[in-house]
Design a protein around this motif. Structure first.
Motif, PDB file in Angstrom:
ATOM      1  N   LYS B  32       0.796  -1.056  -0.182  1.00 57.11           N
ATOM      2  CA  LYS B  32       0.047   0.049   0.098  1.00 57.11           C
ATOM      3  C   LYS B  32       0.714   1.033  -0.001  1.00 57.11           C
ATOM      4  N   THR B  33       0.459   2.256  -0.821  1.00 56.95           N
ATOM      5  CA  THR B  33       1.511   3.464  -1.124  1.00 56.95           C
ATOM      6  C   THR B  33       0.291   4.665  -0.602  1.00 56.95           C
ATOM      7  N   VAL B  34       1.184   5.384   0.252  1.00 56.42           N
ATOM      8  CA  VAL B  34       0.762   6.651   0.637  1.00 56.42           C
ATOM      9  C   VAL B  34       1.279   7.791   0.239  1.00 56.42           C
ATOM     10  N   VAL B  35       0.948   8.858  -0.291  1.00 53.27           N
ATOM     11  CA  VAL B  35       1.545   9.996  -0.779  1.00 53.27           C
ATOM     12  C   VAL B  35       1.225  11.250  -0.138  1.00 53.27           C
ATOM     13  N   ASN B  36       2.266  11.802   0.370  1.00 51.14           N
ATOM     14  CA  ASN B  36       1.913  13.068   1.239  1.00 51.14           C
ATOM     15  C   ASN B  36       0.690  13.008   2.265  1.00 51.14           C
ATOM     16  N   ASP B  37       0.692  11.864   2.982  1.00 55.05           N
ATOM     17  CA  ASP B  37      -0.343  11.474   3.867  1.00 55.05           C
ATOM     18  C   ASP B  37      -1.697  11.430   3.404  1.00 55.05           C
ATOM     19  N   THR B  38      -2.012  11.667   2.169  1.00 53.61           N
ATOM     20  CA  THR B  38      -3.354  11.740   1.682  1.00 53.61           C
ATOM     21  C   THR B  38      -3.703  10.709   0.553  1.00 53.61           C
ATOM     22  N   ILE B  39      -2.895  10.642  -0.454  1.00 57.08           N
ATOM     23  CA  ILE B  39      -3.115   9.719  -1.631  1.00 57.08           C
ATOM     24  C   ILE B  39      -2.997   8.305  -1.202  1.00 57.08           C
ATOM     25  N   GLU B  40      -3.918   7.492  -1.399  1.00 54.65           N
ATOM     26  CA  GLU B  40      -3.543   6.118  -0.958  1.00 54.65           C
ATOM     27  C   GLU B  40      -3.938   5.361  -2.412  1.00 54.65           C
ATOM     28  N   ILE B  41      -2.871   4.227  -2.550  1.00 55.07           N
ATOM     29  CA  ILE B  41      -2.817   3.407  -3.821  1.00 55.07           C
ATOM     30  C   ILE B  41      -2.460   2.128  -3.209  1.00 55.07           C
ATOM     31  N   MET B  42      -3.694   1.387  -3.719  1.00 54.53           N
ATOM     32  CA  MET B  42      -3.698  -0.032  -3.156  1.00 54.53           C
ATOM     33  C   MET B  42      -3.075  -0.936  -4.077  1.00 54.53           C
ATOM     34  N   GLY B  43      -2.318  -2.141  -3.719  1.00 51.86           N
ATOM     35  CA  GLY B  43      -1.750  -2.911  -4.531  1.00 51.86           C
ATOM     36  C   GLY B  43      -0.447  -2.578  -5.402  1.00 51.86           C
ATOM     37  N   ALA B  44      -0.067  -3.300  -6.324  1.00 46.42           N
ATOM     38  CA  ALA B  44       0.824  -3.064  -7.225  1.00 46.42           C
ATOM     39  C   ALA B  44       0.481  -2.676  -8.437  1.00 46.42           C
ATOM     40  N   LEU B  45       0.690  -1.547  -9.222  1.00 47.48           N
ATOM     41  CA  LEU B  45       0.166  -1.005 -10.255  1.00 47.48           C
ATOM     42  C   LEU B  45       1.404  -1.121 -11.345  1.00 47.48           C
ATOM     43  N   PRO B  46       0.692  -1.237 -12.778  1.00 48.23           N
ATOM     44  CA  PRO B  46       1.978  -0.851 -13.778  1.00 48.23           C
ATOM     45  C   PRO B  46       2.494   0.556 -13.561  1.00 48.23           C
ATOM     46  N   GLU B  47       3.740   0.804 -13.882  1.00 48.44           N
ATOM     47  CA  GLU B  47       4.645   1.808 -13.730  1.00 48.44           C
ATOM     48  C   GLU B  47       3.803   3.227 -14.068  1.00 48.44           C
ATOM     49  N   ASP B  48       3.336   3.112 -15.348  1.00 51.92           N
ATOM     50  CA  ASP B  48       2.560   4.476 -15.753  1.00 51.92           C
ATOM     51  C   ASP B  48       1.534   4.784 -14.823  1.00 51.92           C
ATOM     52  N   MET B  49       0.617   3.769 -14.512  1.00 52.88           N
ATOM     53  CA  MET B  49      -0.486   4.098 -13.751  1.00 52.88           C
ATOM     54  C   MET B  49      -0.095   4.526 -12.226  1.00 52.88           C
ATOM     55  N   PHE B  50       0.864   3.857 -11.691  1.00 54.04           N
ATOM     56  CA  PHE B  50       1.264   4.199 -10.296  1.00 54.04           C
ATOM     57  C   PHE B  50       1.920   5.573 -10.182  1.00 54.04           C
ATOM     58  N   VAL B  51       2.769   5.947 -11.110  1.00 57.07           N
ATOM     59  CA  VAL B  51       3.446   7.394 -11.423  1.00 57.07           C
ATOM     60  C   VAL B  51       2.354   8.413 -11.327  1.00 57.07           C
ATOM     61  N   ARG B  52       1.172   8.334 -12.208  1.00 64.30           N
ATOM     62  CA  ARG B  52       0.274   9.228 -12.397  1.00 64.30           C
ATOM     63  C   ARG B  52      -0.588   9.244 -11.132  1.00 64.30           C
ATOM     64  N   ALA B  53      -0.806   8.221 -10.715  1.00 59.11           N
ATOM     65  CA  ALA B  53      -1.539   8.062  -9.306  1.00 59.11           C
ATOM     66  C   ALA B  53      -0.805   8.820  -8.205  1.00 59.11           C
TER      67      ALA B  53
END
Lengths: 143, 70
Positions: B32-53
Motif C-alpha cells: 500500500k502506498t501513501v503519498v503526502n499522507d493523503t493519496i492512497e494507492i492499493m496494490g501493485a500497479l503498472p509503472e505508468d498508472m502508479f506514477v500518475r496516481a
C-alpha cells in the motif's frame, strides 16, 4: 548463523559488481527499547556489505544522534538511509530489511551504486515536472 | 523516483513493525502506498498508472472519451 546462503551471496555479488559509486548505508537503531529488528537489520547490512567493498555501513544511535536524524528526517527505528558517493539519495527504509524488503534494499543500493534507475522514459518526463515536496511511503510485509 | 527527483523522498516501511502508522493509514493489505499522507494507492500497479496516481497526474487521453465523460 548467516541469513544469506552461499548461493544468495553468489547471485548478489554478481549484481553488485555493476556498482561504480561508493554507497554508504546509514543504519539508525537503538539498544534500549529497540527490539530485535535493529539487530537483524545490522546483520543483513553487514552480510551485504561484505560482498562489495564499495558498500560501507555507518551506524547511528537513534536516541543520541539527533542531528543525523534531523538531516534525514528519521522519526522511527530501525531506519536505513542510502547515500551515493556521500550524497543523500532520499531513499529510506524503516524496519528490518528481510523478505520482500530485502529486494528493495538491494535495488536501492544498486541505484545508488550505479546512478541508474530502471524507469520508462515517460516516467522520467513526469518526474521532471515535480516541483513540490513529495513523500512516498510504501508499506509492505516480509512475506 | 526519489533518486531521480530532488523533490521526492521515499520510505519503504515494514508494516508489521510500525502498527500505529499502519493503522493510521488503514493498511489492510500490501503493498500500500501513501503519498503526502493523503493519496492512497492499493496494490501493485503498472509503472505508468502508479506514477500518475502518486503524482496526481491525469491518465493519458487517447481519444478524448475521458474528457467528454467528465
Amino acid at each position: 548463523m548467516p541469513l544469506l546462503s552461499p548461493q544468495d551471496e553468489q547471485v548478489l555479488t554478481k549484481h553488485l559488481s555493476a556498482m561504480e559509486k561508493r554507497v554508504e548505508v546509514v543504519l539508525f537503531s537503538q539498544a534500549i527499547g529497540g527490539g530485535e529488528s535493529g539487530v537483524v537489520a545490522k546483520q543483513v547490512l553487514d552480510e551485504v556489505a561484505r560482498l562489495n567493498d564499495k558498500i560501507t555501513i555507518v551506524e547511528k544511535n537513534f536516541i543520541l544522534d539527533l542531528d543525523d536524524r534531523a538531516k534525514y528526517g528519521i522519526d522511527k527505528s530501525p531506519a536505513i538511509v542510502i547515500l551515493s558517493d556521500g550524497h543523500y539519495t532520499r531513499m529510506r527504509m524503516f524496519g528490518a530489511p528481510t523478505g520482500y524488503e530485502f529486494v528493495g534494499l538491494v535495488e536501492a543500493i544498486l541505484i545508488a551504486g550505479t546512478g541508474r534507475v530502471d524507469l520508462e522514459e515517460k516516467t522520467l518526463e513526469m518526474l521532471a515536472t515535480v516541483d513540490k515536496p513529495t513523500h512516498i511511503q510504501v508499506f509492505s510485509t516480509p512475506t | 523516483m526519489a533518486f531521480t527527483s530532488e523533490h521526492i523522498t521515499s520510505s519503504a516501511i515494514e508494516a508489521t513493525e510500525f502498527m500505529d502508522l499502519s493503522r493510521r493509514f488503514r493498511v489492510t493489505g500490501v503493498p500500500k502506498t501513501v503519498v503526502n499522507d493523503t493519496i492512497e494507492i492499493m496494490g501493485a500497479l503498472p509503472e505508468d498508472m502508479f506514477v500518475r496516481a502518486a503524482l496526481q497526474m491525469q491518465p493519458e487521453d487517447h481519444d478524448g472519451e475521458e474528457d467528454r465523460a467528465l
